[in-house]
Design a protein around this motif. Structure first.
Motif, PDB file in Angstrom:
ATOM      1  N   SER A   1       0.852  -1.179   0.000  1.00 44.97           N
ATOM      2  CA  SER A   1       0.000   0.000   0.000  1.00 44.97           C
ATOM      3  C   SER A   1       0.893   1.235   0.000  1.00 44.97           C
ATOM      4  CB  SER A   1      -0.932  -0.001   1.218  1.00 44.97           C
ATOM      5  OG  SER A   1      -0.182  -0.034   2.416  1.00 44.97           O
ATOM      6  N   ARG A   2       0.326   2.338  -0.464  1.00 45.34           N
ATOM      7  CA  ARG A   2       1.066   3.597  -0.517  1.00 45.34           C
ATOM      8  C   ARG A   2       0.086   4.715  -0.207  1.00 45.34           C
ATOM      9  NH1 ARG A   2       2.933   6.643  -5.215  1.00 45.34           N
ATOM     10  NH2 ARG A   2       1.978   5.021  -6.514  1.00 45.34           N
ATOM     11  N   LEU A   9      -9.164   6.186   2.949  1.00 43.90           N
ATOM     12  CA  LEU A   9      -9.079   5.870   4.365  1.00 43.90           C
ATOM     13  C   LEU A   9      -8.918   7.150   5.157  1.00 43.90           C
ATOM     14  CD1 LEU A   9      -5.479   4.613   5.086  1.00 43.90           C
ATOM     15  CD2 LEU A   9      -6.253   4.913   2.753  1.00 43.90           C
ATOM     16  N   ILE A  10      -9.172   7.043   6.445  1.00 45.77           N
ATOM     17  CA  ILE A  10      -9.054   8.195   7.342  1.00 45.77           C
ATOM     18  C   ILE A  10      -7.607   8.345   7.788  1.00 45.77           C
ATOM     19  CG2 ILE A  10      -9.576   8.977   9.697  1.00 45.77           C
ATOM     20  CD1 ILE A  10     -11.805   9.655   7.914  1.00 45.77           C
ATOM     21  N   GLY A  11      -7.120   9.571   7.739  1.00 44.08           N
ATOM     22  CA  GLY A  11      -5.799   9.876   8.266  1.00 44.08           C
ATOM     23  C   GLY A  11      -5.925  10.801   9.454  1.00 44.08           C
ATOM     24  N   ARG A  12      -5.105  10.568  10.466  1.00 44.94           N
ATOM     25  CA  ARG A  12      -5.172  11.374  11.679  1.00 44.94           C
ATOM     26  C   ARG A  12      -3.809  11.979  12.006  1.00 44.94           C
ATOM     27  NH1 ARG A  12      -9.656  11.353  14.268  1.00 44.94           N
ATOM     28  NH2 ARG A  12     -11.210   9.727  13.933  1.00 44.94           N
ATOM     29  N   THR A  13      -3.856  13.139  12.663  1.00 43.35           N
ATOM     30  CA  THR A  13      -2.625  13.746  13.174  1.00 43.35           C
ATOM     31  C   THR A  13      -2.388  13.223  14.580  1.00 43.35           C
ATOM     32  OG1 THR A  13      -3.752  15.639  14.173  1.00 43.35           O
ATOM     33  CG2 THR A  13      -3.172  15.811  11.833  1.00 43.35           C
ATOM     34  N   ARG A  14      -1.372  13.715  15.231  1.00 44.64           N
ATOM     35  CA  ARG A  14      -1.078  13.280  16.597  1.00 44.64           C
ATOM     36  C   ARG A  14      -2.094  13.824  17.594  1.00 44.64           C
ATOM     37  NH1 ARG A  14       5.004  12.343  17.478  1.00 44.64           N
ATOM     38  NH2 ARG A  14       5.715  11.868  15.383  1.00 44.64           N
ATOM     39  N   HIS A  15      -2.849  14.846  17.183  1.00 45.75           N
ATOM     40  CA  HIS A  15      -3.808  15.467  18.092  1.00 45.75           C
ATOM     41  C   HIS A  15      -5.190  14.876  17.845  1.00 45.75           C
ATOM     42  CE1 HIS A  15      -0.752  18.340  19.264  1.00 45.75           C
ATOM     43  NE2 HIS A  15      -0.524  18.570  17.980  1.00 45.75           N
ATOM     44  N   ALA A  49      -1.558   2.723  -4.222  1.00 47.66           N
ATOM     45  CA  ALA A  49      -1.206   1.409  -4.765  1.00 47.66           C
ATOM     46  C   ALA A  49      -2.431   0.524  -4.991  1.00 47.66           C
ATOM     47  CB  ALA A  49      -0.216   0.705  -3.836  1.00 47.66           C
ATOM     48  N   HIS A  50      -3.612   1.004  -4.601  1.00 44.29           N
ATOM     49  CA  HIS A  50      -4.825   0.198  -4.752  1.00 44.29           C
ATOM     50  C   HIS A  50      -5.168   0.048  -6.229  1.00 44.29           C
ATOM     51  CE1 HIS A  50      -8.986  -1.160  -4.285  1.00 44.29           C
ATOM     52  NE2 HIS A  50      -8.708  -1.413  -3.022  1.00 44.29           N
ATOM     53  N   ALA A  51      -5.717  -1.108  -6.581  1.00 45.88           N
ATOM     54  CA  ALA A  51      -6.036  -1.405  -7.987  1.00 45.88           C
ATOM     55  C   ALA A  51      -7.035  -0.419  -8.582  1.00 45.88           C
ATOM     56  CB  ALA A  51      -6.580  -2.830  -8.092  1.00 45.88           C
TER      57      ALA A  51
END
Length: 236
Positions: free
Chosen positions: A4-5, A97-103, A115-117
């Motif tokens: 994945s990327r 997808l969900i991305g989160r910071t440190r907060h 990289a998903h098809a």
């Protein structure tokens, strides 16, 4: 293992990116099942069995919708058509997808697995229009991601309640095969209906107050989808 990327989605870097929106094994739909969250159990139960699987490393349970009986088998996939009105959120949002910071209080960000098809399909859906604004397709995926994220935040407490009341029990199913033999579906848990029925008023009131009784009963009702799943396999 598929690589994945992940990257933060933005309208400059990914201005002309397209994503395949149809169904097909070539897009990663040839899977036995996916994770589900309690908030979607009602919709899931209309089409798929719901079971629970314990992680061998963490010991934690996770709820799953089953599409088939063995790895790589999706009995709802017919070439380029998904034969169900509802696709569980964790699968429907791919490749996002969900991305989160440190907060923890920061607003979740939309990421994409480059990289998903599905990513880069010539006839796919654009993510941004000519002005750089999100297309209706991307807006819908972002809404699904939000629902999935909120659902995951509530799932741990739901599973804790199931374990606290000892409401999960091991489950085995014998699946008939075409040549007359059977295959055993093992390694999963389901709601223990006898223990659920034996709960006293205080326990039921506690589960109801937390909003857990509905998904519990939906998980029980979803077991009624197994005959349909077996019939799908029998039809080949």
């Amino acid at each position: 293992m598929t690589s994945s990327r992940h990257a933060l989605l933005d309208n400059a870097t990914h201005r002309d990116l397209t994503v395949a929106s149809g169904a097909g094994a070539q897009w990663g739909d040839g899977v036995m099942g996916c994770l589900v969250v309690p908030s979607e159990f009602r919709a899931v139960a209309a089409h798929y069995p719901i079971v629970f699987r314990r992680d061998g490393q963490t010991g934690r349970f996770a709820p799953l919708a089953l599409f088939g009986f063995e790895q790589g088998e999706n009995l709802f996939l017919h070439q380029d058509r998904w034969d169900a009105a509802y696709v569980p959120l964790a699968h429907a949002v791919q490749p996002f997808l969900i991305g989160r910071t440190r907060h923890e209080d920061d607003v979740p960000q939309v990421h994409i697995d480059l990289a998903h098809a599905r990513v880069g399909a010539p006839a796919g859906q654009r993510l941004f229009d000519e002005t750089g604004a999100p297309t209706p397709y991307l807006a819908a995926k972002a809404e699904q991601l939000g629902a999935l994220d909120a659902g995951w935040r509530d799932t741990a407490a739901f599973l804790d309640a199931l374990e606290r009341h000892d409401l999960l029990e091991p489950f085995t199913l014998e699946v008939p095969l075409a040549e007359g033999s059977t295959r055993s579906l093992v390694g999963y848990h389901i709601i223990a209906e006898d223990r659920l029925a034996a709960l006293d008023g205080a326990a039921l009131g506690d589960l109801n107050a937390q909003g857990y009784l509905l998904p519990i009963y939906m998980a029980v009702a979803a077991l009624g989808r197994f005959p349909d799943l077996m019939a799908r396999r029998g039809r080949g």
